[in-house]
Design a protein around this motif. Structure first.
Motif, mmCIF file in Angstrom:
data_model
loop_
_atom_site.group_PDB
_atom_site.id
_atom_site.type_symbol
_atom_site.label_atom_id
_atom_site.label_comp_id
_atom_site.label_asym_id
_atom_site.label_seq_id
_atom_site.Cartn_x
_atom_site.Cartn_y
_atom_site.Cartn_z
ATOM 1 N N GLY B 36 44.325 44.872 59.737
ATOM 2 C CA GLY B 36 43.343 45.566 59.965
ATOM 3 C C GLY B 36 43.159 45.986 58.793
ATOM 4 N N ASP B 37 44.401 47.053 57.858
ATOM 5 C CA ASP B 37 44.550 47.140 57.057
ATOM 6 C C ASP B 37 42.810 46.374 55.540
ATOM 7 O OD1 ASP B 37 45.688 48.794 57.702
ATOM 8 O OD2 ASP B 37 47.499 48.098 56.002
ATOM 9 N N ALA B 38 42.421 47.253 54.727
ATOM 10 C CA ALA B 38 41.777 46.550 53.665
ATOM 11 C C ALA B 38 42.670 46.415 52.884
ATOM 12 C CB ALA B 38 40.413 48.309 53.037
ATOM 13 N N PRO B 39 42.570 44.853 52.374
ATOM 14 C CA PRO B 39 43.276 44.154 51.711
ATOM 15 C C PRO B 39 43.571 45.181 50.347
ATOM 16 C CG PRO B 39 41.999 42.218 52.172
ATOM 17 C CD PRO B 39 41.484 44.197 52.772
ATOM 18 N N PRO B 40 44.447 45.381 49.103
ATOM 19 C CA PRO B 40 44.997 46.214 48.065
ATOM 20 C C PRO B 40 44.222 45.437 47.440
ATOM 21 C CG PRO B 40 46.646 44.865 48.363
ATOM 22 C CD PRO B 40 45.642 44.835 49.468
ATOM 23 N N ALA B 41 43.001 46.633 46.476
ATOM 24 C CA ALA B 41 43.042 45.576 44.720
ATOM 25 C C ALA B 41 44.503 45.322 44.226
ATOM 26 C CB ALA B 41 42.309 47.057 44.600
ATOM 27 N N ARG B 42 43.677 44.716 42.958
ATOM 28 C CA ARG B 42 44.731 44.052 42.284
ATOM 29 C C ARG B 42 44.087 44.128 40.702
ATOM 30 N NH1 ARG B 42 45.240 41.675 47.425
ATOM 31 N NH2 ARG B 42 47.525 40.785 47.839
ATOM 32 N N TYR B 43 44.914 44.368 39.921
ATOM 33 C CA TYR B 43 44.086 44.552 38.733
ATOM 34 C C TYR B 43 44.987 42.999 37.407
ATOM 35 C CZ TYR B 43 43.016 46.236 33.549
ATOM 36 O OH TYR B 43 42.373 46.583 32.634
ATOM 37 N N MET B 44 44.492 42.663 36.683
ATOM 38 C CA MET B 44 45.034 41.771 35.099
ATOM 39 C C MET B 44 44.415 42.114 34.026
ATOM 40 S SD MET B 44 44.629 38.643 33.288
ATOM 41 C CE MET B 44 45.744 37.513 33.091
ATOM 42 N N PHE B 45 45.194 41.954 32.783
ATOM 43 C CA PHE B 45 44.974 42.499 31.956
ATOM 44 C C PHE B 45 45.700 41.472 30.888
ATOM 45 C CE2 PHE B 45 45.434 44.083 27.855
ATOM 46 C CZ PHE B 45 44.326 44.566 27.182
ATOM 47 N N GLY B 46 44.369 40.503 30.587
ATOM 48 C CA GLY B 46 44.738 38.965 29.545
ATOM 49 C C GLY B 46 44.901 39.471 27.988
ATOM 50 N N TYR B 47 45.871 38.986 27.259
ATOM 51 C CA TYR B 47 45.283 39.361 26.233
ATOM 52 C C TYR B 47 45.367 38.171 24.792
ATOM 53 C CZ TYR B 47 45.860 41.111 21.027
ATOM 54 O OH TYR B 47 45.737 42.173 19.713
ATOM 55 N N CYS B 48 44.340 37.557 24.331
ATOM 56 C CA CYS B 48 44.607 36.437 23.038
ATOM 57 C C CYS B 48 45.217 36.594 21.721
ATOM 58 C CB CYS B 48 43.786 35.616 23.578
ATOM 59 S SG CYS B 48 42.911 35.194 24.538
ATOM 60 N N GLY B 49 45.542 36.765 21.235
ATOM 61 C CA GLY B 49 46.036 36.743 19.552
ATOM 62 C C GLY B 49 45.374 36.607 18.494
ATOM 63 N N MET B 50 43.909 36.211 19.056
ATOM 64 C CA MET B 50 43.263 35.300 18.269
ATOM 65 C C MET B 50 41.880 36.476 17.942
ATOM 66 S SD MET B 50 42.013 32.102 20.195
ATOM 67 C CE MET B 50 41.062 31.176 19.173
ATOM 68 N N SER B 51 40.936 35.817 16.913
ATOM 69 C CA SER B 51 39.843 35.939 16.856
ATOM 70 C C SER B 51 38.411 34.816 16.886
ATOM 71 C CB SER B 51 39.499 36.444 15.273
ATOM 72 O OG SER B 51 40.032 37.707 14.989
ATOM 73 N N THR B 52 37.602 35.261 17.498
ATOM 74 C CA THR B 52 36.504 34.459 18.039
ATOM 75 C C THR B 52 36.182 33.694 16.694
ATOM 76 O OG1 THR B 52 34.938 36.184 18.374
ATOM 77 C CG2 THR B 52 36.617 35.659 20.528
ATOM 78 N N GLY B 53 35.728 33.947 15.676
ATOM 79 C CA GLY B 53 35.608 32.375 15.138
ATOM 80 C C GLY B 53 35.852 31.858 13.509
ATOM 81 N N ALA B 54 35.562 31.601 13.017
ATOM 82 C CA ALA B 54 36.473 30.474 11.697
ATOM 83 C C ALA B 54 35.628 30.897 10.641
ATOM 84 C CB ALA B 54 35.896 29.471 12.241
ATOM 85 N N GLY B 55 36.507 31.389 9.187
ATOM 86 C CA GLY B 55 36.599 31.228 8.053
ATOM 87 C C GLY B 55 35.225 32.223 8.114
ATOM 88 N N SER B 56 34.720 31.939 6.754
ATOM 89 C CA SER B 56 33.273 32.378 6.521
ATOM 90 C C SER B 56 32.121 31.797 7.498
ATOM 91 C CB SER B 56 33.241 32.089 5.518
ATOM 92 O OG SER B 56 32.997 31.039 4.594
ATOM 93 N N LEU B 57 32.006 30.688 8.536
ATOM 94 C CA LEU B 57 31.209 30.554 8.854
ATOM 95 C C LEU B 57 30.389 31.422 10.344
ATOM 96 C CD1 LEU B 57 32.334 26.489 9.278
ATOM 97 C CD2 LEU B 57 30.900 27.877 8.032
ATOM 98 N N PRO B 58 29.096 31.543 10.108
ATOM 99 C CA PRO B 58 28.373 32.322 10.947
ATOM 100 C C PRO B 58 28.324 31.719 12.613
ATOM 101 C CG PRO B 58 27.099 31.325 9.797
ATOM 102 C CD PRO B 58 27.822 30.069 9.231
#
Lengths: 546, 484
Positions: B36-58
């Motif tokens: 009968g209660d509304a289900p509670p909200a949940r929160y997840m924070f994820g972190y990746c120790g990397m950038s999203t590109g490679a070297g000097s390539l665009p």
């Protein structure tokens, strides 16, 4: 690349404004405002609740129960500042509480499964699950070891409640299990708690009791818990005077644990505790470094400065070949002369030379920074906002050209102190190998390997003199000539001893006093340690004021 | 107000002084939402120790080539399809963290111009990074959310780290790069050490579960009873000790006691109802051993496929399963998951076949390598999203309908103000984030290009979605388009 370093007052170009000196001037002003204190109180350090590092935890469990604990896997990572025992970085967390719980269960479980070791730890033979006499004896004896002080009667009674668990399970060892789990999670086990007795008319100053002195000594000299011998001295009230403490410490120094601790202290100090590579060569380098400490500081009782002067090193054929030294003709390491190789002492070893890399190559800036911050104890904070951190790098294929931009304009104030130190080590790569040409960076279109390495460096001193050198051997001599090593060694030892990187004016007074007493010349590391533990300051603590 | 929140608030308000906690004595309720209660909200924070590109390539290997719903999945995002969660995840690209002008202060939520160590703080806390020490001057989003929505769950929040060790070098030069969560404590900010041992994480989460087998249940009950007596003794002793300590040490000890009491509470609580997907997961066994560094041969560091690896694949799977159960059993409503250290020296070979660590992939011109490393991180994130999507709630909805999850990366790919390089992984231009779940009306399943927006704008939206009003640190606004 354009890492510009600045002090609070901006990059100092005039060396008369060395930050350390400036800080001390300020401190002198501040300390004069403090009310006068009894002589003993003047130099006592603030001490806070210190949690055992993972290393200390494991060593402690090994010494208590005959088997190491496995804390590195289960407890939170210790933050290095650079020492792993800095209590100002420690914050209790769920990870700690749960990790300590699982660890205690593991350690106890393994003990219960090992009847011989269990019998030794329990120390009496129970007549049955309900043998209260044996349990009490175990609690009193082991409790004193685990909590590093005698238990009070009510405390022992509380632990005796575990008897019920033994009776319920029909196994005496169930009670042992419960007691051990309790003790291994007790705050007086997990932390070094110092209370002492408040000194009359000196609010906030406490004289430590003998048990607390025993614990201070054992974690400083052994990295572990006091043993029966040391606890017996505490029980007999024989750790109270400076002479008693000095004599006890002197007896403690002749121990494998002290060698391991002294070496690891230096490794954390100089940044090579964890080598950036592994394998057989790294193992050989660790053996080499350990041998240097053993020979200089222990076997031959030579001055600490000889760590930087040794003209031999302990290598087998593989490592000798790696360094370009004459092969000793055996796979097993032996002492080999450095000869005219340009190497001498610790700074020539792969362990030390592995420090200060960036992107798989040496960074003259980081190496210079390590020498100046770690060996000269000069503070170089990272650039504060407001200071330009990025002069455009000049174009250039060779490193020395690329770094030239740092040496002009606003960057020069700091980089003149850093880069030339690193460039003097450039002919030695990150694995300690000699090289005559730069490493080609596969990420750049240029072929850096055409760049010859000059390997000339200079060490600028506080008086403005600049001492030229080439390679780690000459750098070692210049460092010894410069006269700043002694103060820095004392500073580092005090940081490690009090478990705090940040020293306050009182700590610095202690450092100043010890530096003055030591003088500028050679010293013996054991003497330095003994001087520290037998100072009045060692017997007292100041309470932290917030 | 919930008891847990009350206690923490009290402790903070009182500066950590020892307090009697009568409320705990009568504790014993459980967090499961009643029918009968509304289900509670949940929160997840994820972190990746990397950038999203490679070297000097665009190339931007994480950025879909089309926008909106039904966007074209680049290879790095294929795990979303594999786990069947494309419609549950929105990709936000074109984000950036501003940096200081030459000679100036970092702007709000910005950073100094050096890269390493300066991109974490703005993302976890929305505060500006004024140094490389990775310590924020405000609380991290997971803690803000937990303070608001934890209710009387047994775990205020969970902070997990998948990568077991830093592997290359020691942390004396790298700062506290293994931490991800920071809590406000009066005027100061307390670091929260993550749990990186899957075993500890498991035993902590399931400490009060009773196995179904009667014999095992009896043994577990006896052990639980003994553990209670142990923790009780430890707490009582610590409380007695506290009165003998100075104020600063009392505060340190109080923090310890706070955690002891939380453990005591967990041991005392009745096991959760095994409703929905909530289940006692099998014990994961011993932790995989921690791997070493790469060896040197012939004077060069030799890439070793066994080094720099502590079976993070298994560790990630276990911790993901636990995060799922924490939500499914309502043991915790907030999880912070650090998949990798910043500047991750995690071996990429075991999961991608590349002879490099993750950090090295970013610094080589190996777009495929970066794509594969990102896909590994995204795969574990997607697996959690999929589990939440498949988990029914009491009202017939799914856990994912009440959850907001974000996944950040250490860097983007573009201009590097530190070196002046126009294309570099040492950049906070063109950053990519994933936001998943349907809590609070989030409308996932799209690719949104958001130039000029900050990663924390996305995080604020996730926080708002789970019922936390306001912003994060110096970043006040969310992104309304995430709800449209």
């Amino acid at each position: 690349m354009a890492l510009t370093l600045a002090t609070v007052s901006g990059c100092y170009s005039g060396l008369d404004r060395m930050p350390d000196a400036a800080a001390q001037d300020d401190d002198d002003g501040a300390s004069q405002q403090l009310p006068p204190r009894a002589p003993a109180a003047n130099l006592a350090a603030i001490s806070g609740l210190r949690r055992l590092s993972a290393r200390e935890y494991d060593a402690t469990v090994r010494d208590l129960l005959g088997e190491p604990g496995g804390a590195a896997l289960l407890l939170p990572e210790d933050i290095r500042t650079p020492y792993d025992n800095d209590y100002t970085t420690q914050v209790a967390s769920q990870a700690l509480i749960e990790g300590a719980d699982v660890l205690a269960a593991d350690i106890t479980g393994r003990l219960i499964d090992d009847p011989a070791r269990l019998a030794e730890v329990v120390g009496c033979t129970p007549t049955g699950p309900g043998d209260a006499e044996c349990l009490r004896e175990f609690i009193e004896r082991f409790g004193r070891k685990a909590l590093r002080r005698p238990l009070t009667e009510p405390e022992t009674d509380e632990y005796m409640l575990a008897m019920d668990h033994a009776i319920e399970s029909g196994e005496f060892s169930t009670a042992v299990d419960t007691v051990l789990r309790s003790m291994l999670q007790d705050v007086e086990f997990l932390y070094r708690v110092e209370l002492g007795t408040e000194v009359e008319d000196e609010p906030g100053l406490f004289e430590l009791n003998d048990w607390e002195i025993a614990t201070r000594l054992s974690y400083l000299l052994w990295g572990s818990t006091p043993d029966d011998w040391l606890l017996a001295k505490a029980a007999a009230g024989q750790l109270h005077t400076r002479d008693e403490i000095r004599a006890t410490a002197e007896a403690m120094l002749d121990d494998e644990r002290t060698l391991a601790l002294v070496e690891r202290f230096h490794a954390m100090w100089m940044g090579y505790e964890t080598l950036p590579f592994g394998g057989a060569l790294a193992d050989a380098m660790r053996t080499e470094t350990r041998a240097l400490f053993q020979r200089v500081l222990f076997d031959e009782d030579r001055p600490w400065q000889d760590l930087f002067r040794m003209e031999q090193t302990y290598v087998g054929d593989t490592l000798a070949e790696h360094y370009g030294l004459p092969l000793p003709g055996s796979a097993e390491p032996t002492w080999v002369d450095y000869g005219e190789s340009g190497r001498q002492g610790l700074l020539s070893q792969g362990s030390f030379l592995s420090v200060g890399g960036k992107f798989n190559d040496t960074s003259p800036i980081v190496r210079g920074l390590m020498i100046r911050t770690r060996l000269f104890c000069e503070p170089y904070p990272t650039p504060p906002p407001g200071v330009s951190v990025d002069e455009e790098p000049t174009e250039g294929v060779c490193k020395v050209d690329r770094y030239a931009a740092h040496r002009s304009g606003s960057c020069a104030g700091c980089h003149d102190l850093l880069d030339p130190v690193g460039f003097g080590l450039e002919a030695y790569d990150l694995q300690g190998r000699f090289r005559s040409h730069e490493l080609d960076d596969p990420e750049t279109p240029d072929d850096e390997s055409q760049c010859e390495i000059e390997g000339q460096g200079s060490l600028m001193l506080a008086n403005g003199d600049s001492l030229g050198f080439s390679g780690p051997g000459e750098l070692s001599d210049r460092l010894l000539d410069a006269g700043q090593l002694n103060r820095c060694a004392i500073t580092q030892l005090v940081r490690f001893s009090v478990g705090r990187f940040e020293l306050d004016p009182t700590d610095r007074d202690l450092v100043n006093g010890m530096t003055e007493a030591l003088g500028g010349g050679d010293f013996h590391f054991d003497t330095l340690v003994l001087d520290l533990v037998s100072s009045e300051a060692f017997r007292y603590r100041r309470e932290e004021v917030q | 107000m919930a008891i847990k929140l009350t206690r923490r608030s009290l402790l903070r308000g009182a500066g950590g002084a020892a307090l009697a906690l009568p409320a705990l004595e009568i504790m014993g309720g459980h967090a499961s939402a009643a029918p009968g209660d509304a289900p509670p909200a949940r929160y997840m924070f994820g972190y990746c120790g990397m950038s999203t590109g490679a070297g000097s390539l665009p190339d931007q290997p994480l950025v879909p080539s089309t926008e909106g719903a039904g966007y074209a999945l680049p290879e790095a995002l294929l795990p979303l399809e594999e786990h069947g969660v494309v419609d549950a995840v929105t990709v936000v690209s074109g984000l950036s963290i501003p940096y200081a002008e030459v000679g100036g202060e970092p702007p709000p939520g910005g950073r100094i111009r050096e890269f390493h160590g300066t991109t974490l703080v703005p993302q976890i806390s929305g505060m500006r990074a004024t140094s490389r020490n990775r310590v924020p001057s405000g609380p991290s989003s997971d803690q803000i959310v937990a303070d608001a929505i934890a209710g009387d769950t047994l775990h205020h929040s969970l902070s997990y780290r998948v990568q077991a060790a830093q592997y290359a070098g020691d942390n004396s030069q790298g700062g506290s790069s293994g931490r991800l969560s920071y809590a406000a404590n009066g005027d100061s900010i307390d670091a929260i050490d993550p749990i990186s041992s899957p075993r500890v994480a498991h035993e902590s989460l399931f400490s009060n579960f009773v196995p179904p087998d009667p014999a095992e249940a009896a043994a577990a009950q006896f052990l639980l009873e003994r553990r209670r007596s142990v923790v009780d003794r430890v707490r009582e002793h610590a409380q007695r000790l506290s009165s003998k300590l100075g104020v600063a040490d009392q505060q340190r000890l109080e923090r310890h006691l706070d955690e002891i009491r939380a453990l005591e509470e967990r041991l005392d609580a009745p096991p959760p109802d095994l409703v929905g997907d909530c289940a006692l997961l099998p014990h994961p066994g011993e932790d995989p051993p921690i791997g070493g560094a790469h060896p040197v041969e012939g004077g060069n560091v030799q890439y070793d496929q066994a080094a720099g690896w502590s079976d993070e694949q298994l560790r990630a799977e276990i911790l993901t399963d636990l995060a799922h159960m924490a939500f499914a059993c309502d043991l915790s409503r907030v999880v912070a998951m650090r998949y990798s250290y910043s500047q991750a020296f995690l071996n990429a070979h075991p999961f991608s076949g590349h002879n490099s660590d993750v950090h090295g992939l970013g610094h080589s011109n190996n777009v495929q390598g970066v794509s594969d490393a990102a896909a590994w991180h995204i795969g574990h994130f997607a697996r959690l999203v999929a589990k939440l999507q498949a988990s029914p709630e009491v009202d017939g909805s799914t856990l994912l309908d009440h959850t907001a999850l974000v996944l950040c990366f250490e860097g983007g790919h573009g201009f590097d103000p530190e070196t002046g390089s126009s294309v570099s992984p040492h950049s906070t231009d063109d950053m990519v984030m994933l936001i998943a779940g349907r809590a609070g009306g989030l409308s996932p399943g799209r690719h949104i290009v958001a130039p000029g927006r900050h990663p924390a704008n996305v995080i604020v939206s996730a926080m708002n979605a789970v019922g936390v009003d306001g912003g994060l640190g110096e970043i006040g606004e969310g992104m309304p388009e995430l709800f449209e």
